[in-house]
Design an enzyme around this catalytic site. Structure first.
Site, PDB file in Angstrom:
ATOM      1  N   GLY A   1     -12.273  -1.212   0.190  1.00 47.12           N
ATOM      2  CA  GLY A   1     -12.115  -1.716  -0.795  1.00 47.12           C
ATOM      3  C   GLY A   1     -10.971  -1.164  -2.064  1.00 47.12           C
ATOM      4  O   GLY A   1     -10.211  -0.222  -1.752  1.00 47.12           O
TER       5      GLY A   1
ATOM      6  N   LYS B   1      -2.131  -1.968  -9.261  1.00 44.35           N
ATOM      7  CA  LYS B   1      -2.324  -1.438  -8.903  1.00 44.35           C
ATOM      8  C   LYS B   1      -2.138   0.200  -9.314  1.00 44.35           C
ATOM      9  O   LYS B   1      -1.333   0.944 -10.432  1.00 44.35           O
ATOM     10  CB  LYS B   1      -1.524  -1.383  -7.279  1.00 44.35           C
ATOM     11  CG  LYS B   1      -1.339  -0.303  -6.299  1.00 44.35           C
ATOM     12  CD  LYS B   1      -0.353  -0.711  -5.285  1.00 44.35           C
ATOM     13  CE  LYS B   1      -0.741   0.626  -4.085  1.00 44.35           C
ATOM     14  NZ  LYS B   1      -0.299   0.139  -2.534  1.00 44.35           N
TER      15      LYS B   1
ATOM     16  N   ARG C   1       1.727  -6.131  -8.653  1.00 45.95           N
ATOM     17  CA  ARG C   1       1.966  -6.827  -7.491  1.00 45.95           C
ATOM     18  C   ARG C   1       1.911  -7.946  -7.288  1.00 45.95           C
ATOM     19  O   ARG C   1       0.631  -8.635  -7.559  1.00 45.95           O
ATOM     20  CB  ARG C   1       1.466  -5.988  -6.260  1.00 45.95           C
ATOM     21  CG  ARG C   1       1.056  -5.948  -5.147  1.00 45.95           C
ATOM     22  CD  ARG C   1       0.930  -5.158  -3.752  1.00 45.95           C
ATOM     23  NE  ARG C   1      -0.643  -4.840  -3.642  1.00 45.95           N
ATOM     24  CZ  ARG C   1      -0.522  -4.161  -3.161  1.00 45.95           C
ATOM     25  NH1 ARG C   1      -0.378  -3.377  -1.799  1.00 45.95           N
ATOM     26  NH2 ARG C   1      -2.227  -4.415  -2.862  1.00 45.95           N
TER      27      ARG C   1
ATOM     28  N   ARG D   1      -7.307  -8.917   4.208  1.00 44.16           N
ATOM     29  CA  ARG D   1      -6.997  -8.491   5.453  1.00 44.16           C
ATOM     30  C   ARG D   1      -7.315  -8.089   6.727  1.00 44.16           C
ATOM     31  O   ARG D   1      -9.121  -8.697   6.412  1.00 44.16           O
ATOM     32  CB  ARG D   1      -6.584  -6.888   4.761  1.00 44.16           C
ATOM     33  CG  ARG D   1      -6.292  -6.876   3.006  1.00 44.16           C
ATOM     34  CD  ARG D   1      -6.566  -5.185   2.477  1.00 44.16           C
ATOM     35  NE  ARG D   1      -6.943  -5.823   1.546  1.00 44.16           N
ATOM     36  CZ  ARG D   1      -5.400  -4.090   0.423  1.00 44.16           C
ATOM     37  NH1 ARG D   1      -5.199  -3.980   1.775  1.00 44.16           N
ATOM     38  NH2 ARG D   1      -5.141  -4.739  -0.265  1.00 44.16           N
TER      39      ARG D   1
ATOM     40  N   ASP E   1      -6.236  -1.456   7.206  1.00 42.42           N
ATOM     41  CA  ASP E   1      -6.936  -2.470   5.936  1.00 42.42           C
ATOM     42  C   ASP E   1      -5.544  -2.705   5.282  1.00 42.42           C
ATOM     43  O   ASP E   1      -5.435  -3.306   4.232  1.00 42.42           O
ATOM     44  CB  ASP E   1      -7.845  -1.680   5.015  1.00 42.42           C
ATOM     45  CG  ASP E   1      -6.994   0.258   5.273  1.00 42.42           C
ATOM     46  OD1 ASP E   1      -7.156   0.048   6.022  1.00 42.42           O
ATOM     47  OD2 ASP E   1      -6.414   0.343   4.418  1.00 42.42           O
ATOM     48  N   ASN E   2      -4.600  -2.604   6.440  1.00 41.52           N
ATOM     49  CA  ASN E   2      -2.993  -2.288   5.916  1.00 41.52           C
ATOM     50  C   ASN E   2      -2.508  -3.734   6.045  1.00 41.52           C
ATOM     51  O   ASN E   2      -1.569  -3.839   6.467  1.00 41.52           O
ATOM     52  CB  ASN E   2      -2.340  -0.832   5.890  1.00 41.52           C
ATOM     53  CG  ASN E   2      -2.860  -0.104   4.282  1.00 41.52           C
ATOM     54  OD1 ASN E   2      -3.548  -0.330   3.506  1.00 41.52           O
ATOM     55  ND2 ASN E   2      -2.544   0.876   5.230  1.00 41.52           N
TER      56      ASN E   2
HETATM   57  P1  AMP Z   1      -4.221   3.325   1.238  1.00 41.50           P
HETATM   58  O1  AMP Z   1      -3.995   5.153   1.944  1.00 41.50           O
HETATM   59  O2  AMP Z   1      -3.055   2.720  -0.371  1.00 41.50           O
HETATM   60  O3  AMP Z   1      -4.408   1.468   2.531  1.00 41.50           O
HETATM   61  O4  AMP Z   1      -4.986   3.252   0.830  1.00 41.50           O
HETATM   62  C1  AMP Z   1      -6.595   3.558   0.782  1.00 41.50           C
HETATM   63  C2  AMP Z   1      -8.217   3.417   0.809  1.00 41.50           C
HETATM   64  O5  AMP Z   1      -8.490   4.598  -0.346  1.00 41.50           O
HETATM   65  C3  AMP Z   1      -7.947   2.377  -0.386  1.00 41.50           C
HETATM   66  O6  AMP Z   1      -9.291   2.060  -0.055  1.00 41.50           O
HETATM   67  C4  AMP Z   1      -7.731   2.795  -1.968  1.00 41.50           C
HETATM   68  O7  AMP Z   1      -7.984   2.244  -2.573  1.00 41.50           O
HETATM   69  C5  AMP Z   1      -8.334   4.163  -1.443  1.00 41.50           C
HETATM   70  N1  AMP Z   1      -7.703   4.377  -2.328  1.00 41.50           N
HETATM   71  C6  AMP Z   1      -6.434   5.636  -2.347  1.00 41.50           C
HETATM   72  N2  AMP Z   1      -5.572   6.544  -3.126  1.00 41.50           N
HETATM   73  C7  AMP Z   1      -6.772   6.195  -3.893  1.00 41.50           C
HETATM   74  C8  AMP Z   1      -6.921   6.572  -5.822  1.00 41.50           C
HETATM   75  N3  AMP Z   1      -6.131   7.508  -6.557  1.00 41.50           N
HETATM   76  N4  AMP Z   1      -7.875   6.512  -6.353  1.00 41.50           N
HETATM   77  C9  AMP Z   1      -9.503   5.516  -5.522  1.00 41.50           C
HETATM   78  N5  AMP Z   1      -8.768   5.515  -4.416  1.00 41.50           N
HETATM   79  C10 AMP Z   1      -7.917   5.427  -3.944  1.00 41.50           C
HETATM   80 MG    MG Z   2      -4.352   0.122   1.745  1.00 45.17          MG
END
Ligand code: AMP
Ligand code: MG
Length: 477
Positions: free
Chosen positions: A86, A109, A172, A179, A244-245
């Protein structure tokens, strides 16, 4: 921000998201506004750059008509399934219909904690925000589907990572933020009603002429095959192709430790967290197929009431991915060596060049760009090997229906002069951290015309010197 919102995602059932306002920050300051994109969205750039506009871009004010929410999704991260991820550091403000009539998501973001934040602080720091701004806008200028960057602001607050860093928020813009992992969220809960609603929503939004889940699967297969081929055509390595990406709309999304290659080698990996090369340059199509297999398995309960039939249909669709990718790859690489017609041996000819490049780690961008100027020979130490290849190439070009001028034009339109090289992105970030945004501005404006020579900015075309080389990139979360 005076925008006319029409928030179709917020009208979906409650379990699709959590309503969540962005968390206000201390002292918002505009770093960069994308005037052109603002106008495309029907927004007034001057109003956005005013204190009231910046308050919105920082999450300190919620504009009229927005219905901020954090989306629920799941995902396979490096092959391991996580049933709940999420938006942990983002909120969807809402959707606007742009001047071309397209529905676009507007997301902040780095906008603070949400119920999905787990251990995270919900924030982003300036480095990854500048990086996503530069790279996503470059991608767009290269003609590759991608989320866009509307604005970057600093928050006036510290973010604690490996060091104390300036906080920032990126605005963004996306076709949507649906996704593969969004489908997995419902599939993992055996929530077939939710899956059905999501499928109908995704079809209506992205593939309105698709008549059901199987057709949706086919469209996603085609869109991802094409997207990954386009990435490969510019030497791009996404770096975190977790499910998720991967966007259902077929856009490049979630710029983390991504990179454009300098010296070419198919096994190239930059991401510090990709220890086994799962997401290496030349593995991206296989990973794409793997991700789409996860998507297909989510759709099985919707495809046919008889499970065996449904699985068979989904597998057939899935098995079309390799051929779709091969065709897309050729469509991308043929013009890179000046070809328009299609011949049996073209893939071999292209691979032969890539093999020569790999043997010497020839610069990916500059070698292809030099083909049009007849200067590619100079990129190789093993000139004899290149000459042998060039003989085959010349013979093949002679079988094209048009002449050299058209072939050169094709190559110049397919081979960018400038890409966001890691060391330049890094340099821009370092300067930005010191309060000097000039290198960032120069990079962004040069990358807006990537197929032009722009001799005044030729420095941005040079590969890194050994001491400038960036060997690793980081998530920055
Ligand atoms: P990502 O690596 O950007 O695809 O993120 C993977 C997951 O980690 C997603 O659910 C993001 O919302 C969560 N996430 C990444 N960085 C943070 C952060 N600094 N605080 C809270 N959630 C994060
Ligand atoms: Mg992501």
């Amino acid at each position: 921000m005076r925008a006319i919102f029409d928030n179709s995602y917020a009208r979906l059932p409650d379990r699709f998201y959590v309503r969540q306002d962005p968390v206000p920050v201390r002292a918002p300051k505009l770093v960069k506004l994308n005037d052109g994109l603002a106008r495309e969205l029907g927004l007034d750039p001057d109003a956005l750059a005013s204190p009231d506009g910046v308050a919105v871009l920082a999450g300190n004010a919620v504009p009229a008509g927005a219905e901020p929410l954090a989306q629920a999704y799941a995902g396979h991260q490096f092959g391991g399934f996580v049933p709940q991820l999420g938006d942990g550091r983002a909120v969807l403000l809402g959707e606007v219909i742009d001047r071309a009539g397209r529905r676009r998501d507007i997301q902040l973001k780095g906008s603070g904690r949400t119920p999905f934040s787990r251990m995270g602080d919900g924030r982003a720091w300036l480095g990854p925000v500048m990086r996503e701004y530069i790279v996503s806008e470059a991608m767009h200028a290269l003609g590759i589907p991608t989320t866009r960057a509307l604005a970057a602001v600093t928050t006036g607050e510290d973010v604690i990572r490996e060091a104390v860093l300036p906080g920032a928020v990126l605005t963004r813009v996306a076709e949507s933020h649906i996704r593969v992992g969004t489908f997995q969220f419902f599939a993992a809960r055996r929530d077939t009603e939710g899956l059905k609603t999501l499928t109908e929503h995704a079809i209506a939004r992205h593939y309105p002429d698709a008549d059901g889940p199987l057709a949706l699967l086919d469209r996603v297969v085609a869109a991802q095959a094409r997207l990954i081929a386009q990435w490969m055509g510019v030497g791009f390595i996404h770096g975190v192709m977790n499910t998720d990406n991967m966007s259902i709309a077929g856009e490049t999304i979630d710029y983390g430790p991504c990179a454009f290659m300098d010296g070419y080698h198919p096994d190239t990996v930059y991401s510090s967290i990709d220890l086994h090369g799962r997401y290496a340059y030349a593995r991206q199509a296989d990973v794409g197929a793997w991700n789409i297999a996860q998507f297909a398995s989510c759709l099985v309960p919707l495809i046919d009431p008889d499970q065996d039939t449904a699985i068979e249909r989904a597998s057939e669709a899935l098995h079309r991915f390799p051929a779709a990718f091969r065709a897309a790859w050729l469509a991308v690489f043929r013009p890179k060596i000046g070809l328009a017609a299609e011949e049996e041996g073209d893939a071999d000819l292209i691979h032969a060049l890539l093999d020569l490049m790999a043997a010497e780690r020839a610069d990916f961008t500059n070698t292809f760009r030099a083909l049009a100027g007849g200067a590619a020979r100079g990129a190789f130490r093993d000139v004899d090997a290149f000459d042998l290849w060039a003989e085959r190439w010349t013979a093949r070009l002679a079988r094209e229906a048009d002449g050299q001028a058209a072939q050169t034009a094709r190559m110049r339109a397919a081979n960018p002069a400038v890409i966001p090289r890691n060391h330049r992105v890094e340099e821009a970030i370092q300067a930005g951290l010191g309060g000097d945004y000039a290198p960032f501005e120069r990079l962004v404006s040069t990358l807006a015309q990537p197929f032009d020579d722009q001799p005044e900015n030729s420095g941005l075309r040079a590969p890194p010197k050994p001491d400038q080389e960036v060997r690793q990139t980081f998530c920055g979360t």
